[in-house]
Design a protein around this motif. Sequence first.
Motif, PDB file in Angstrom:
ATOM      1  N   ILE A  34       0.844  -1.202   0.000  1.00  0.00           N
ATOM      2  CA  ILE A  34       0.000   0.000   0.000  1.00  0.00           C
ATOM      3  C   ILE A  34       0.879   1.252   0.000  1.00  0.00           C
ATOM      4  N   SER A  39       2.298   1.787  -3.438  1.00  0.00           N
ATOM      5  CA  SER A  39       1.252   2.201  -4.372  1.00  0.00           C
ATOM      6  C   SER A  39       0.849   3.646  -4.110  1.00  0.00           C
ATOM      7  N   THR A  40       0.797   4.020  -2.809  1.00  0.00           N
ATOM      8  CA  THR A  40       0.425   5.390  -2.481  1.00  0.00           C
ATOM      9  C   THR A  40       1.436   6.370  -3.063  1.00  0.00           C
ATOM     10  N   PHE A  77       1.046   6.452  -6.678  1.00  0.00           N
ATOM     11  CA  PHE A  77      -0.223   7.092  -7.020  1.00  0.00           C
ATOM     12  C   PHE A  77      -0.110   8.609  -6.921  1.00  0.00           C
ATOM     13  N   ILE A 121      -4.408  -4.429  -6.499  1.00  0.00           N
ATOM     14  CA  ILE A 121      -3.846  -4.040  -5.202  1.00  0.00           C
ATOM     15  C   ILE A 121      -4.772  -4.518  -4.087  1.00  0.00           C
ATOM     16  N   PHE A 122      -6.074  -4.261  -4.254  1.00  0.00           N
ATOM     17  CA  PHE A 122      -7.052  -4.623  -3.227  1.00  0.00           C
ATOM     18  C   PHE A 122      -7.037  -6.124  -2.956  1.00  0.00           C
ATOM     19  N   VAL A 182      -3.809  -7.182  -1.123  1.00  0.00           N
ATOM     20  CA  VAL A 182      -3.784  -6.769   0.274  1.00  0.00           C
ATOM     21  C   VAL A 182      -4.797  -7.566   1.092  1.00  0.00           C
TER      22      VAL A 182
END
Lengths: 319, 314
Positions: free
Chosen positions: B244, B247-248, B251, B288-289, B292
């Motif tokens: 995460i 990715s953040t 993003f 991603i979801f 995770v």
Amino acid sequence: MSKYLLRRTLISIPVLAGISAVLFTILALAPGDPFEELATNPNVPAEVRMNLRAKFGLDDPLPLRYARWVVAMARGDWGFSFVSRVDVDTLILQRLPATLAVLGAASLVAILIAIPIGTYSALRPYSIFDQAATTLAFIGFSLPTFFTGLLFILLFSIHLDWLPFIYRADISATGWQWYWEHVRQAIMPVAVLGLFQAASMTRFMRAAVLDVVRLDYVNTARAKGLSEGTTLVKHVVRNALIPVVTLVALQIPNIFGGAIVTEQIFRVPGIGSLLIASILANDTPVVMAVTFIFSCLVVVSNLAADLLYGWLDPRISYR
Amino acid sequence: MTARVAAPTVADRLAVAAAEPRSSLWRETSRRFRRHRLAMVGTVILLALLVAVLAGPLAWRLPINEIDFKAKLKSPSWSHPLGTDDLGQDLLARMLYGGRISLAVGVAAMLIAISIGTAIGATSGYLGGAIDHTLMRVTDMFLSLPGLPLLLLIVYLFRDALRKTLGPEVGVFILIVAVIGGLRWMPVARLVRAQFLSLREKEFVESARGLGASPLRQVVRHILPNSMGPVIVAGTIDVAAAIIAESTLSFLGLGFPPDIPTWGRILFDAKDNLDFAPHWALFPGTAIFLTVLSINYIGDGLRDALDPRKVLGK
């Protein structure tokens, strides 16, 4: 209580000093020289550059530079934004209210969702309600905020066309209309951040109530004739909240991370989107100041958690 | 007769115990893990994703950076199962390649976090005293650092220098992995310390000490293996958190450069085209979801399986 509060406040001072030392070390270790451009400019002689460096104290030993930086930060002298051409503190004071409003509203939403649902789940463990709530909570904290934000925009702004997806500070409407527009544009950022917090809070709450509800003093409370509601609120929930506060306090840095992402997605004019914009524009004084503000916010929230802790469990403040 | 059934003699119990096949700790753990249905579903999904990103690029041979303006922003079709982006690049190929990086960042950052955390927690818990006190104050301070802003600050200040010395891909990878791992070791350190505090007083460690085991041998051979349960659980969750975090960063446009399409980076490029190409954002976001979610369920299953309290009541 006031003695306890004073002690907690004093403890957070070394923490702030430590954080500022970490920030300064990172800045000092970073490659690059603010007068680098002058070095490549043939019109600026080398000694002018050296004099400038000496004037701003860049050649002084590190501890001295750290002390000067801390004093300047403490006096509110945070430098000048290269990009916006205003003082950094003015810039931050303009942006801070939006961030605090969104964060506060989101936390309120999270508390209002998590405490009742978590408690009800724990009172009927493994019921259909509990299983649905647990699954949703798992999904909720596995969904990164940036993806929830995009999904919300896709559903509520593009597909259903109910809510605006860009936050505007200059709404022309007046009266009730003005308030309504502001609420409407805040719904999605607050919901994204609130649901993210609520997911983990629900799990903490469920586990804590599950631990507490079996204890003897809950039976005693029932036996002495208290109504089920009073038992629940004053004896079960209040005691279950103690570990929940600890766990939520550990999540605070995560929540601020979520706030930065939400602000960036919905273009909320807060300090989170300011941070991203300044990084993209190489505006170092603003980047440093915003990072420092976030550190202070974390420390202040931890202090608030301590306070809550002392109120929930008076024994803690008497130790 | 009935009394005999209800209360078997010691000899009977011993006979039963001897007849049962000896099961090792790990076999017991895996048996309990397999009973956690959602954890098993998570394992299957994660394994499928792993196989896809490792073997996928060998089977799906479209290049990740072939620009084709005629096929720009196409919805999913047979020639492009996940559609294309604004440059007509095939999204399936990009996601398979980017998934490797996203998962690698998660695992590498977790290893760093666990190594630092275990080292600090073990030192603190075994030595105690002033060293323990100082290390725990440092841990507390790190716990109140604002993670994402600090991550952004470090990436901002050091990115260019590392990119110059190590090249764009390796430089950014090392930087991101080191910083994410370096900001996530604190829970592990606390867990390991707590385990050490209780384990170092246990009889089996005392007997090792009595037999003349050196402190290093006591720690490495006796205490550490017994304190690994919670660390494994924390490590699993850390992989998800690191994915995460990466990715953040990507993003927000501050992670990997556009030629390394990690899932977060694809989302960054997709977010301004949501209204006419939603598939572009939905696929990487779902990836991603799912990753995770699977990892979190696996962590949950491991926690149940490794919990020693469960052993007594099996």
